[in-house]
Every structure is written in C-alpha cells, then in structure tokens.
Design a protein around this motif. Structure first.
Motif, PDB file in Angstrom:
ATOM      1  N   GLU A 103      50.411  23.105  40.057  1.00  0.00           N
ATOM      2  CA  GLU A 103      49.217  23.476  39.247  1.00  0.00           C
ATOM      3  C   GLU A 103      48.493  24.843  39.846  1.00  0.00           C
ATOM      4  N   TYR A 104      48.121  24.509  41.155  1.00  0.00           N
ATOM      5  CA  TYR A 104      47.347  25.534  41.832  1.00  0.00           C
ATOM      6  C   TYR A 104      48.057  26.739  42.661  1.00  0.00           C
ATOM      7  N   TRP A 105      49.299  26.130  42.867  1.00  0.00           N
ATOM      8  CA  TRP A 105      50.184  27.387  43.010  1.00  0.00           C
ATOM      9  C   TRP A 105      50.325  28.440  42.102  1.00  0.00           C
ATOM     10  N   ILE A 106      50.247  27.838  40.668  1.00  0.00           N
ATOM     11  CA  ILE A 106      50.375  28.869  39.595  1.00  0.00           C
ATOM     12  C   ILE A 106      48.946  29.555  39.363  1.00  0.00           C
ATOM     13  N   ARG A 107      47.979  28.832  39.229  1.00  0.00           N
ATOM     14  CA  ARG A 107      46.584  29.175  39.301  1.00  0.00           C
ATOM     15  C   ARG A 107      46.419  30.400  40.277  1.00  0.00           C
ATOM     16  N   ASN A 108      46.970  30.474  41.372  1.00  0.00           N
ATOM     17  CA  ASN A 108      46.796  31.384  42.401  1.00  0.00           C
ATOM     18  C   ASN A 108      47.588  32.593  42.332  1.00  0.00           C
ATOM     19  N   GLY A 109      48.205  32.665  41.063  1.00  0.00           N
ATOM     20  CA  GLY A 109      49.181  33.731  40.888  1.00  0.00           C
ATOM     21  C   GLY A 109      50.366  33.881  41.628  1.00  0.00           C
ATOM     22  N   LEU A 110      51.070  32.825  42.368  1.00  0.00           N
ATOM     23  CA  LEU A 110      52.088  32.867  43.006  1.00  0.00           C
ATOM     24  C   LEU A 110      53.364  32.595  42.003  1.00  0.00           C
ATOM     25  N   PRO A 111      54.441  33.198  42.565  1.00  0.00           N
ATOM     26  CA  PRO A 111      55.631  33.166  41.698  1.00  0.00           C
ATOM     27  C   PRO A 111      56.211  31.610  41.250  1.00  0.00           C
ATOM     28  N   VAL A 112      56.804  31.620  40.018  1.00  0.00           N
ATOM     29  CA  VAL A 112      57.422  30.348  39.734  1.00  0.00           C
ATOM     30  C   VAL A 112      58.704  30.727  39.202  1.00  0.00           C
ATOM     31  N   GLU A 113      59.647  29.829  39.700  1.00  0.00           N
ATOM     32  CA  GLU A 113      61.302  29.970  39.184  1.00  0.00           C
ATOM     33  C   GLU A 113      61.734  29.113  38.189  1.00  0.00           C
ATOM     34  N   THR A 114      62.458  29.676  36.998  1.00  0.00           N
ATOM     35  CA  THR A 114      62.857  28.757  36.212  1.00  0.00           C
ATOM     36  C   THR A 114      64.359  29.430  35.916  1.00  0.00           C
ATOM     37  N   SER A 115      65.272  28.762  34.905  1.00  0.00           N
ATOM     38  CA  SER A 115      66.501  29.408  34.876  1.00  0.00           C
ATOM     39  C   SER A 115      66.547  30.746  34.281  1.00  0.00           C
ATOM     40  N   SER A 116      65.425  31.154  33.741  1.00  0.00           N
ATOM     41  CA  SER A 116      65.358  32.466  33.281  1.00  0.00           C
ATOM     42  C   SER A 116      64.940  33.506  34.243  1.00  0.00           C
ATOM     43  N   GLY A 117      64.526  32.961  35.584  1.00  0.00           N
ATOM     44  CA  GLY A 117      64.171  33.976  36.454  1.00  0.00           C
ATOM     45  C   GLY A 117      62.618  33.767  36.944  1.00  0.00           C
ATOM     46  N   MET A 118      62.034  34.856  37.514  1.00  0.00           N
ATOM     47  CA  MET A 118      60.725  34.505  38.170  1.00  0.00           C
ATOM     48  C   MET A 118      59.623  35.056  37.161  1.00  0.00           C
ATOM     49  N   SER A 119      58.777  34.340  37.271  1.00  0.00           N
ATOM     50  CA  SER A 119      57.567  34.793  36.750  1.00  0.00           C
ATOM     51  C   SER A 119      56.075  34.536  37.443  1.00  0.00           C
ATOM     52  N   SER A 120      55.201  35.169  37.092  1.00  0.00           N
ATOM     53  CA  SER A 120      53.639  34.826  37.725  1.00  0.00           C
ATOM     54  C   SER A 120      52.748  35.050  36.703  1.00  0.00           C
ATOM     55  N   GLN A 121      51.704  34.206  36.769  1.00  0.00           N
ATOM     56  CA  GLN A 121      50.323  34.655  35.998  1.00  0.00           C
ATOM     57  C   GLN A 121      49.347  35.268  36.893  1.00  0.00           C
ATOM     58  N   LYS A 122      48.431  36.051  36.200  1.00  0.00           N
ATOM     59  CA  LYS A 122      47.495  36.462  36.845  1.00  0.00           C
ATOM     60  C   LYS A 122      46.486  35.448  37.362  1.00  0.00           C
ATOM     61  N   PRO A 123      46.231  35.649  38.767  1.00  0.00           N
ATOM     62  CA  PRO A 123      45.426  34.748  39.398  1.00  0.00           C
ATOM     63  C   PRO A 123      44.063  34.141  38.790  1.00  0.00           C
ATOM     64  N   ASP A 124      43.883  33.034  38.826  1.00  0.00           N
ATOM     65  CA  ASP A 124      42.647  32.484  38.286  1.00  0.00           C
ATOM     66  C   ASP A 124      41.357  32.743  39.076  1.00  0.00           C
ATOM     67  N   PRO A 125      40.486  33.522  38.901  1.00  0.00           N
ATOM     68  CA  PRO A 125      39.422  33.838  39.780  1.00  0.00           C
ATOM     69  C   PRO A 125      38.593  32.686  40.512  1.00  0.00           C
ATOM     70  N   LEU A 126      38.782  31.521  39.848  1.00  0.00           N
ATOM     71  CA  LEU A 126      37.890  30.398  40.185  1.00  0.00           C
ATOM     72  C   LEU A 126      38.726  29.697  41.433  1.00  0.00           C
ATOM     73  N   VAL A 127      39.740  29.904  41.416  1.00  0.00           N
ATOM     74  CA  VAL A 127      40.698  29.249  42.650  1.00  0.00           C
ATOM     75  C   VAL A 127      41.196  30.325  43.541  1.00  0.00           C
ATOM     76  N   THR A 128      41.071  31.438  43.402  1.00  0.00           N
ATOM     77  CA  THR A 128      41.748  32.225  44.630  1.00  0.00           C
ATOM     78  C   THR A 128      40.903  33.425  44.906  1.00  0.00           C
ATOM     79  N   ALA A 129      40.948  34.053  46.179  1.00  0.00           N
ATOM     80  CA  ALA A 129      40.303  35.005  46.686  1.00  0.00           C
ATOM     81  C   ALA A 129      41.089  36.421  46.321  1.00  0.00           C
ATOM     82  N   HIS A 130      42.358  36.364  45.691  1.00  0.00           N
ATOM     83  CA  HIS A 130      43.005  37.453  45.327  1.00  0.00           C
ATOM     84  C   HIS A 130      42.038  38.612  44.376  1.00  0.00           C
ATOM     85  N   THR A 131      42.376  39.664  44.602  1.00  0.00           N
ATOM     86  CA  THR A 131      41.597  40.646  43.744  1.00  0.00           C
ATOM     87  C   THR A 131      42.386  41.342  42.704  1.00  0.00           C
TER      88      THR A 131
END
Length: 131
Positions: A103-131
């Motif tokens: 959950e927090y891997w995804i919320r930090n905008g880090l990549p996730v792998e599925t059989s369809s390939g890689m994807s990532s979401q926009k980082p959640d500003p409440l849990v990450t220091a990413h800009t």
C-alpha cells in the motif's frame, strides 16, 4: 526492557519502503507474502512470491541461506508480513518487515508489476517527500 531498548531492537527488524526502493541491486531478497490473486493484482518488481503458508516448505530451495530477506503484505492494517517474518526467522534467515506494505509502496508512486507490465501512480503527498 526500556523504551529506548525496545525501539532500538524494533528498528533492527523493520525497513522503510523508500529504503527498499533505494537499496543496492541484489542486496535484498524482497518477498511478497500475499495470496496469488493479490500478487496477480500487482507486486513490487523483482519480488519473489512466497505466500506465508508456503514459506517453510519452499524457501530453502528458493532463497540462499545468508540472504537479507524483506517481507511485505498489503499494508499497515494487515499483519501477514509479521507472520511471514516470523516464519523466515524460524528458518534462520535475516529478515526485515517492510513498513506500510505494498500500500505504501504504491502511495509513494513506486512501480508495480502485473502481467500487463509496469505501472505507477502519482505519489500521495501525505506519505511521500516526492515533488
């Protein structure tokens, strides 16, 4: 045990999501301990899939002794990775539990792998220091 001793000991067995993401390649064996349908839904790229119930039977053939293992499950509301960490520890592995799970891997905008390939979401500003 004092509070400082407790927290010092606790930190030896936990690892932050970003520390896992930035670890040197090959320094950690990241293990997704969730069931197959959750793995299929998405997992950390390069992770090994070993559901918790299978750890005692399959780990010795899959993960070399002496490896630094990091386990994760869904997130902070799930203690599946705690059970998995215990199973690895009982087999003699050096193991850490990834805080926040996928959950927090995804919320930090880090990549996730599925059989369809890689994807990532926009980082959640409440849990990450990413800009």
């Amino acid at each position: 045990m004092s509070a400082s001793e407790y927290f010092r000991a606790k930190l030896q067995f936990e690892i932050d999501v970003m520390d896992v993401a930035h670890a040197a390649p090959g320094s950690l064996v990241v293990v997704d301990t969730r069931r197959q349908s959750s793995w299929d839904h998405g997992h950390i790229p390069g992770a090994v899939h070993i559901p918790t119930a299978h750890i005692p039977a399959v780990t010795p053939d899959m993960i070399p002794t002496g490896s630094q293992v990091v386990v994760y499950s869904w997130g902070p509301g799930c203690n599946g990775s705690t059970f998995a960490a215990l199973a690895f520890a009982e087999l003699g592995y050096s193991v850490k539990e990834m805080m926040g799970g996928i959950e927090y891997w995804i919320r930090n905008g880090l990549p996730v792998e599925t059989s369809s390939g890689m994807s990532s979401q926009k980082p959640d500003p409440l849990v990450t220091a990413h800009t």
